[in-house]
Write a protein that holds these residues in place. Structure first.
Motif, PDB file in Angstrom:
ATOM      1  N   ASP A   6       0.890  -1.159   0.000  1.00 52.95           N
ATOM      2  CA  ASP A   6       0.000   0.000   0.000  1.00 52.95           C
ATOM      3  C   ASP A   6       0.931   1.212   0.000  1.00 52.95           C
ATOM      4  O   ASP A   6       1.323   1.727   1.041  1.00 52.95           O
ATOM      5  CB  ASP A   6      -0.879  -0.049   1.252  1.00 52.95           C
ATOM      6  N   ASP A  55     -10.342   4.471  -1.370  1.00 54.80           N
ATOM      7  CA  ASP A  55     -10.096   3.029  -1.313  1.00 54.80           C
ATOM      8  C   ASP A  55      -9.820   2.356  -2.663  1.00 54.80           C
ATOM      9  O   ASP A  55      -9.864   1.131  -2.755  1.00 54.80           O
ATOM     10  CB  ASP A  55     -11.258   2.300  -0.620  1.00 54.80           C
ATOM     11  N   ASP A  58      -6.612   0.402  -2.206  1.00 56.24           N
ATOM     12  CA  ASP A  58      -6.893  -0.709  -1.283  1.00 56.24           C
ATOM     13  C   ASP A  58      -7.668  -1.817  -1.992  1.00 56.24           C
ATOM     14  O   ASP A  58      -7.355  -3.005  -1.831  1.00 56.24           O
ATOM     15  CB  ASP A  58      -7.699  -0.223  -0.081  1.00 56.24           C
ATOM     16  N   THR A  73       1.013  -2.644   4.887  1.00 58.09           N
ATOM     17  CA  THR A  73       0.052  -1.557   5.030  1.00 58.09           C
ATOM     18  C   THR A  73      -0.080  -1.132   6.486  1.00 58.09           C
ATOM     19  O   THR A  73       0.085  -1.952   7.392  1.00 58.09           O
ATOM     20  CB  THR A  73      -1.339  -1.952   4.483  1.00 58.09           C
ATOM     21  N   ASP A  75      -2.987   0.474   7.003  1.00 60.23           N
ATOM     22  CA  ASP A  75      -4.436   0.621   6.903  1.00 60.23           C
ATOM     23  C   ASP A  75      -5.107  -0.609   7.521  1.00 60.23           C
ATOM     24  O   ASP A  75      -5.046  -1.705   6.965  1.00 60.23           O
ATOM     25  CB  ASP A  75      -4.803   0.780   5.425  1.00 60.23           C
TER      26      ASP A  75
END
Length: 149
Positions: A6, A55, A58, A73, A75
């Motif tokens: 990411d 997103d 993602d 990541t 996230d």
């Protein structure tokens, strides 16, 4: 196994550690971002730029993740999604997300978001330091040797 990154929020020192590991171990490594990310010339390291939007990067990572892959990541919702697919998730501070701790971290993240939306300033995480970089490098190396956290 491949490594998916990411890349929009991944610190440069972490990317450099990943580049060295990918080259040393001949590991396919893909950086996904909604901006251009420069990567060193290597048959193992690639980057893709996805459209800007909430997103989008993602979702691209989740779509590409397969069981046994490693996703880098910070996230937490992304980590939860790739873990559900059987991939592993490691944050830039060298901590693996697991099915056990990701739910707890999602709850804490939601709680902190509630505080921020009510006007309470909580600040963000501290800047990445040398100890964090070393912890990441060690966790990555252990994973690559064992194939699991």
């Amino acid at each position: 196994m491949k490594i998916l990154v990411d890349a929009d929020a991944c610190p440069k020192p972490i990317k450099e550690i990943l580049f060295r590991a990918a080259t040393k171990r001949s590991l396919d490594t893909l950086l996904v971002a909604n901006q251009y990310i420069a990567v060193p010339p290597s048959p193992f390291i690639k980057s893709i730029q996805v459209l800007k939007g909430f997103d989008v990067a993602d979702n691209e990572i989740v779509q590409r993740a397969e069981p046994g892959d490693l996703v880098i990541t910070a996230d937490i919702p992304l980590a939860a999604e790739v873990i559900a697919k059987g991939a592993f998730a490691l944050n830039p501070r060298g901590e693996f997300y697991t099915t056990e701790n990701v739910r707890q971290r999602l709850n804490m993240r939601d709680f902190m978001e509630t505080l921020r939306s009510s006007g309470i300033q909580s600040g963000g995480p501290p800047p990445l330091n040398q100890q964090d970089r070393q912890q990441f490098a060690n966790a990555l190396d252990r994973f690559l040797v064992r194939g699991a956290p």
